[in-house]
Design a protein around this motif. Sequence first.
Motif: not given
Length: 326
Positions: A114-135
């Motif tokens: 994962i390139e350095s410029f992609e890390v922020g996008h990855l963390k955002h997606s994971i946080a979003q998915y984690r929230s949705r999976l308990s929604d």
Amino acid sequence: MARPRSMLVSVEDTPFYHCVSRCVRKTWLTGVDKYTGQSYEHRREWVESRLLELATIFAIDVSAYAVMSNHLHLVLRVDIYEANAWTDREVVEHWHNLFKGTDITQKFVKGEVIESFEVGHLKHSIAQYRSRLSDISWFMRALNEPIARMANKEDNCTGRFWEGRFKSQALLDDAAVLACMAYVDLNPIRAKVAKTPEQSDHTSIQLRIKSAMNGKQPATLLPFVGNEYKYMPKGLMFNAQDYLQLLDDTGRIIRGDKRGAINQASKQILDRLNIPQENWIKLTTEFSRLFKGAVGTLQALDIYCEHLERKRRQGAANCRKWLDGT
């Protein structure tokens, strides 16, 4: 005016929710359409299979369900602790069981760099998915949309299959949870499409009875953990056999062939919940009519409304009458 889902769900007060989805067209979800004579019985399997699959993907447990002719009843338990305990990889893997995700999340699960410029996008997606999976809204979306597409394809039409919004109501205490579960499990008996719980196809009670015959509980349903495990974080605080007996007794009364036959074990459950037998029969036959909003004792309802900053206690009179033992 319909309330936003965020104004109905308060996991701080309860993880349990009763959800109902109804078909919008005259065409039935399942069974035989009385207008055309065409059978859609096979669609029950579509719904049940998808529902039980989602229970293994989301951090949401299925406590009870009944797939009826033109609507679906669910009792769900949100488990935010499970979702928060998943590793980042587990979150993405769960999400990819349902959706494609992004190019970056695909690289992540494949173990690619994962390139350095992609890390922020990855963390955002994971946080979003984690929230949705308990929604609950995302759970119902993942359940209803595939069924709608399959039904539209079979019916050779387009447009809505389900009503735009599913109904959701909070179940604030053990009495509300058990009464709602019994109401859902006994739906086919009230509708006179089954004579006994074990004959109620595509319901959680039938699944529980089949497992009980082998001395087990269904792996895809929230288990009964019994009173002795009351401090366990996950499970229904009753004995499985006691619940099955209570449902059998209640079903007989509803059918009218054995009026008043609540045995001692079942009576002990009702006594523990402070619910008179007459109230219990009312609750398990008219739950959806009696309660349009959150369900529980007045004390639980007060706390729930306070947390959501709601001035009006919808359904307070019926909560007092049927659940406060007065």
